[in-house]
Design a protein around this motif. Structure first.
Motif, PDB file in Angstrom:
ATOM      1  N   VAL A  69      -4.579   4.324   6.664  1.00 41.15           N
ATOM      2  CA  VAL A  69      -4.087   3.244   7.506  1.00 41.15           C
ATOM      3  C   VAL A  69      -3.662   3.783   8.866  1.00 41.15           C
ATOM      4  CG1 VAL A  69      -2.341   1.452   7.730  1.00 41.15           C
ATOM      5  CG2 VAL A  69      -3.315   1.985   5.483  1.00 41.15           C
ATOM      6  N   LEU A  70      -4.246   3.297   9.905  1.00 41.50           N
ATOM      7  CA  LEU A  70      -3.915   3.572  11.300  1.00 41.50           C
ATOM      8  C   LEU A  70      -4.289   4.958  11.793  1.00 41.50           C
ATOM      9  CD1 LEU A  70      -0.400   1.911  11.623  1.00 41.50           C
ATOM     10  CD2 LEU A  70      -2.626   0.930  12.115  1.00 41.50           C
ATOM     11  N   ALA A  71      -4.770   5.856  10.916  1.00 40.16           N
ATOM     12  CA  ALA A  71      -5.047   7.208  11.407  1.00 40.16           C
ATOM     13  C   ALA A  71      -6.143   7.862  10.601  1.00 40.16           C
ATOM     14  CB  ALA A  71      -3.784   8.067  11.365  1.00 40.16           C
TER      15      ALA A  71
ATOM     16  N   ARG B   3       4.054   7.371  13.401  1.00 46.37           N
ATOM     17  CA  ARG B   3       3.987   8.002  12.073  1.00 46.37           C
ATOM     18  C   ARG B   3       4.773   7.181  11.049  1.00 46.37           C
ATOM     19  NH1 ARG B   3      -0.243  10.251  13.239  1.00 46.37           N
ATOM     20  NH2 ARG B   3      -0.251  10.689  10.997  1.00 46.37           N
ATOM     21  N   HIS B   4       5.897   6.611  11.480  1.00 46.99           N
ATOM     22  CA  HIS B   4       6.704   5.757  10.596  1.00 46.99           C
ATOM     23  C   HIS B   4       5.891   4.540  10.149  1.00 46.99           C
ATOM     24  CE1 HIS B   4      10.110   3.407   9.105  1.00 46.99           C
ATOM     25  NE2 HIS B   4       9.688   2.403   9.871  1.00 46.99           N
ATOM     26  N   ASN B   5       5.163   3.941  11.090  1.00 47.12           N
ATOM     27  CA  ASN B   5       4.364   2.756  10.753  1.00 47.12           C
ATOM     28  C   ASN B   5       3.218   3.106   9.807  1.00 47.12           C
ATOM     29  OD1 ASN B   5       5.945   1.017  12.293  1.00 47.12           O
ATOM     30  ND2 ASN B   5       4.719   1.315  14.152  1.00 47.12           N
ATOM     31  N   ILE B   6       2.613   4.267   9.996  1.00 46.52           N
ATOM     32  CA  ILE B   6       1.545   4.708   9.086  1.00 46.52           C
ATOM     33  C   ILE B   6       2.088   4.830   7.668  1.00 46.52           C
ATOM     34  CG2 ILE B   6       0.072   6.681   8.481  1.00 46.52           C
ATOM     35  CD1 ILE B   6      -0.307   7.146  11.485  1.00 46.52           C
ATOM     36  N   HIS B   7       3.230   5.502   7.536  1.00 46.77           N
ATOM     37  CA  HIS B   7       3.867   5.651   6.227  1.00 46.77           C
ATOM     38  C   HIS B   7       4.212   4.284   5.619  1.00 46.77           C
ATOM     39  CE1 HIS B   7       6.843   6.692   3.157  1.00 46.77           C
ATOM     40  NE2 HIS B   7       7.708   5.916   3.794  1.00 46.77           N
ATOM     41  N   THR B   8       4.840   3.422   6.407  1.00 47.39           N
ATOM     42  CA  THR B   8       5.275   2.115   5.914  1.00 47.39           C
ATOM     43  C   THR B   8       4.091   1.274   5.454  1.00 47.39           C
ATOM     44  OG1 THR B   8       7.180   2.153   7.412  1.00 47.39           O
ATOM     45  CG2 THR B   8       6.544   0.023   6.503  1.00 47.39           C
ATOM     46  N   ASN B   9       3.024   1.269   6.228  1.00 48.05           N
ATOM     47  CA  ASN B   9       1.836   0.487   5.865  1.00 48.05           C
ATOM     48  C   ASN B   9       1.189   1.005   4.586  1.00 48.05           C
ATOM     49  OD1 ASN B   9       2.092  -1.239   8.059  1.00 48.05           O
ATOM     50  ND2 ASN B   9       0.785   0.014   9.381  1.00 48.05           N
ATOM     51  N   ASN B  10       1.187   2.322   4.406  1.00 47.39           N
ATOM     52  CA  ASN B  10       0.606   2.889   3.196  1.00 47.39           C
ATOM     53  C   ASN B  10       1.463   2.601   1.969  1.00 47.39           C
ATOM     54  OD1 ASN B  10      -1.870   4.050   4.065  1.00 47.39           O
ATOM     55  ND2 ASN B  10      -0.756   5.730   5.035  1.00 47.39           N
ATOM     56  N   VAL B  11       2.781   2.583   2.147  1.00 47.77           N
ATOM     57  CA  VAL B  11       3.670   2.200   1.039  1.00 47.77           C
ATOM     58  C   VAL B  11       3.417   0.747   0.649  1.00 47.77           C
ATOM     59  CG1 VAL B  11       6.069   1.786   0.371  1.00 47.77           C
ATOM     60  CG2 VAL B  11       5.467   3.887   1.571  1.00 47.77           C
ATOM     61  N   GLU B  12       3.302  -0.132   1.641  1.00 50.06           N
ATOM     62  CA  GLU B  12       3.017  -1.538   1.355  1.00 50.06           C
ATOM     63  C   GLU B  12       1.684  -1.698   0.627  1.00 50.06           C
ATOM     64  OE1 GLU B  12       3.167  -3.510   5.097  1.00 50.06           O
ATOM     65  OE2 GLU B  12       5.370  -3.452   5.248  1.00 50.06           O
ATOM     66  N   HIS B  13       0.703  -0.883   1.005  1.00 51.38           N
ATOM     67  CA  HIS B  13      -0.608  -0.910   0.353  1.00 51.38           C
ATOM     68  C   HIS B  13      -0.482  -0.538  -1.130  1.00 51.38           C
ATOM     69  CE1 HIS B  13      -4.883  -0.533  -0.215  1.00 51.38           C
ATOM     70  NE2 HIS B  13      -4.822   0.777  -0.399  1.00 51.38           N
ATOM     71  N   ILE B  14       0.327   0.478  -1.435  1.00 53.78           N
ATOM     72  CA  ILE B  14       0.544   0.902  -2.822  1.00 53.78           C
ATOM     73  C   ILE B  14       1.229  -0.205  -3.624  1.00 53.78           C
ATOM     74  CG2 ILE B  14       1.836   2.530  -4.275  1.00 53.78           C
ATOM     75  CD1 ILE B  14       1.489   4.590  -1.979  1.00 53.78           C
TER      76      ILE B  14
ATOM     77  N   PRO C 148      -1.160  11.728   5.451  1.00 53.16           N
ATOM     78  CA  PRO C 148      -1.918  12.965   5.224  1.00 53.16           C
ATOM     79  C   PRO C 148      -2.167  13.785   6.472  1.00 53.16           C
ATOM     80  CG  PRO C 148      -2.963  11.079   4.139  1.00 53.16           C
ATOM     81  CD  PRO C 148      -1.907  10.531   5.039  1.00 53.16           C
ATOM     82  N   GLU C 149      -2.120  13.175   7.640  1.00 55.62           N
ATOM     83  CA  GLU C 149      -2.372  13.918   8.870  1.00 55.62           C
ATOM     84  C   GLU C 149      -1.239  14.871   9.207  1.00 55.62           C
ATOM     85  OE1 GLU C 149      -2.709  12.060  12.993  1.00 55.62           O
ATOM     86  OE2 GLU C 149      -4.806  12.139  12.348  1.00 55.62           O
TER      87      GLU C 149
END
Length: 453
Positions: A21-23, A109-120, A180-181
């Motif tokens: 997500v995003l990156a 980076r915070h938004n990438i993490h947050t979006n991936n958590v929401e995806h899970i 992961p980046e």
């Protein structure tokens, strides 16, 4: 973070390229390599790979209740750090700029993490699974009891924290790298499952995975004045001075009881235990001038017994004791050799013994790799590996072996302001008179998942 003539094999770790997500994330594919240990007594051979060290499930795994434990991002940390100072978002931007940090970068980076958590979370709930999302500061034994399985949403640090509180070998823990980046994620699923989590969930339900029981370390404390109260280094991000104060506050109450019976700490270590002085690089001493403080090196003073052997007095920069999982982490970096050092040793050997040793770059690199690979052993191995950092050797203090395998290590503290740190995140006071027994037990294994790419 060197051992017997038995054959050890590096765990196979497969990575693939994934657009999260995003990156976009660029990763490399690494194969498994068999390695032989350089010296020591003969020991049983290990499994040849992570795949062989794990077992195929008899049926699919579909938990009813899952706890998703999320990391604290750097953006969240900076917000929390200055919240009580009444800083506005604009103030935070300016302050980060003064420190050379990018506000927009941290927010991204915070938004990438947050979006991936929401995806899970959405993927789990779509399958009818009851989900609780908890911040690492809210993660507790009650959360562990509630869940049938726990997902660590972050990096290796979050995975270590999650694993530390799971005392049962029957409760699965799955790591998902949510950035992961910027995070290595050795203990997490392959990075492509960060954005393809529904596929990972589908494989779990169909039984297309392997269980891997990672061996962990248990700790018994005994002696005079022991303090089993932990200090959480992850959440508090304490400075050295604050860290010492936190221990001193909890010690005042615990020392009143002067408890001496052996006490099994309610925490398990997946990577390593480190024992050493809190301020190993500086000691404040009064000088003749009342306005001047002297800063000197303070070595860690302790006694050590390996596998119920004789006690040995040692002074060093600290003691590390790791598992097979941790043999790829700090322990590896403590003990690995650089090509420059190998080249210099080979030159001395060639000149002293008249050996016909090729000193070309290819040979030096091969010898270096061979040695460094021997420092890594299987995650399910029941043995411990201890490393004495920078031992001081003289007529009083010795170090018969600087590193080696063991089934049990006992350490008696002779330190003044020492800590026993579990996986870099939880600290226990460990001062003069305290005795730690460090060992492993099959019942402490951590149940994790191996998914193929």
């Amino acid at each position: 973070m060197v051992r017997s003539a038995a054959t050890l094999v590096l765990c196979c770790r497969l990575f693939s390229t994934c657009s999260c997500v995003l990156a976009p994330v660029n990763v490399w594919c690494l194969g498994s390599r068999a390695v032989s240990l350089l010296y020591g007594s003969s020991l049983r051979p290990l499994h040849t790979s992570v795949c062989n060290a794990s077992s195929k499930p008899k049926a699919g795994f579909r938990p009813e209740k899952v706890a998703v434990v999320t990391k604290t991002t750097r953006y969240e940390f900076e917000q929390q750090r200055y919240r009580y100072a009444g800083l506005s978002e604009e103030d935070l931007k300016q302050l980060l700029a003064m420190k050379g940090s990018s506000y927009s970068g941290l927010l991204e980076r915070h938004n990438i993490h947050t979006n991936n958590v929401e995806h899970i979370v959405k993927s789990l709930r779509k399958e009818g699974i009851d989900v609780r999302v908890v911040k690492r500061g809210e993660y507790s034994e009650e959360v562990v009891r509630w869940a049938n399985a726990i997902i660590s949403a972050g990096g290796d640090g979050t995975m270590l924290l999650v694993a530390s509180k799971v005392l049962s070998k029957d409760k699965p823990v799955v790591g998902v790298n949510t950035d992961p980046e910027r995070s290595e994620g050795h203990l997490c699923l392959p990075v492509r499952y960060t954005c393809a989590f529904p596929e990972a969930l589908d494989k779990l339900c169909r039984g297309e995975f392997r269980w891997l029981w990672r061996q962990r370390i248990r700790l018994h404390l005994e002696g005079t004045g022991i303090n089993p109260t932990p200090v959480d280094l992850h959440e508090q991000q304490l400075s050295l001075e604050q860290h010492s104060q936190a221990h001193r506050i909890t010690t005042m109450e615990s020392q009143r009881s002067m408890a001496s019976p052996s006490f099994l700490l309610p925490i398990r270590s997946l990577n390593e235990i480190f024992i050493g002085e809190s301020l190993s690089s500086r000691v404040k001493l009064k000088s003749f001038n009342p306005h001047v403080n002297l800063l000197l090196h303070r070595a860690s003073y302790y006694e050590i017994s390996v596998d119920d052997g004789p006690w040995e007095k040692q002074k060093s920069s600290g003691l590390s004791i790791c598992t097979g999982t941790g043999s790829k982490a700090w322990s590896y970096n403590i003990n690995k050799l650089a090509e420059q050092a190998v080249e210099e040793v080979l030159k001395i050997g060639k000149s002293q013994a008249g050996l016909d040793i090729p000193l070309n770059r290819e040979f030096i690199e091969k010898v270096t790799d061979k040695y460094n690979e021997s420092l890594v052993f299987s995650p399910d191995d029941s043995r411990l590996f201890y490393s004495v950092r920078e031992p001081i050797v003289n007529r009083v203090f010795s170090s018969s072996r600087q590193r080696g395998f063991a089934s049990k290590v006992c350490v008696r503290s002779r330190c003044w302001d020492a800590c026993m740190v579990v996986d870099g995140g939880t600290s226990f006071e460990f001062n003069d008179g305290a005795i730690a027994t460090i060992s492993t037990s099959e019942e402490d294994q951590l149940r994790t998942v191996v998914l193929e790419n």
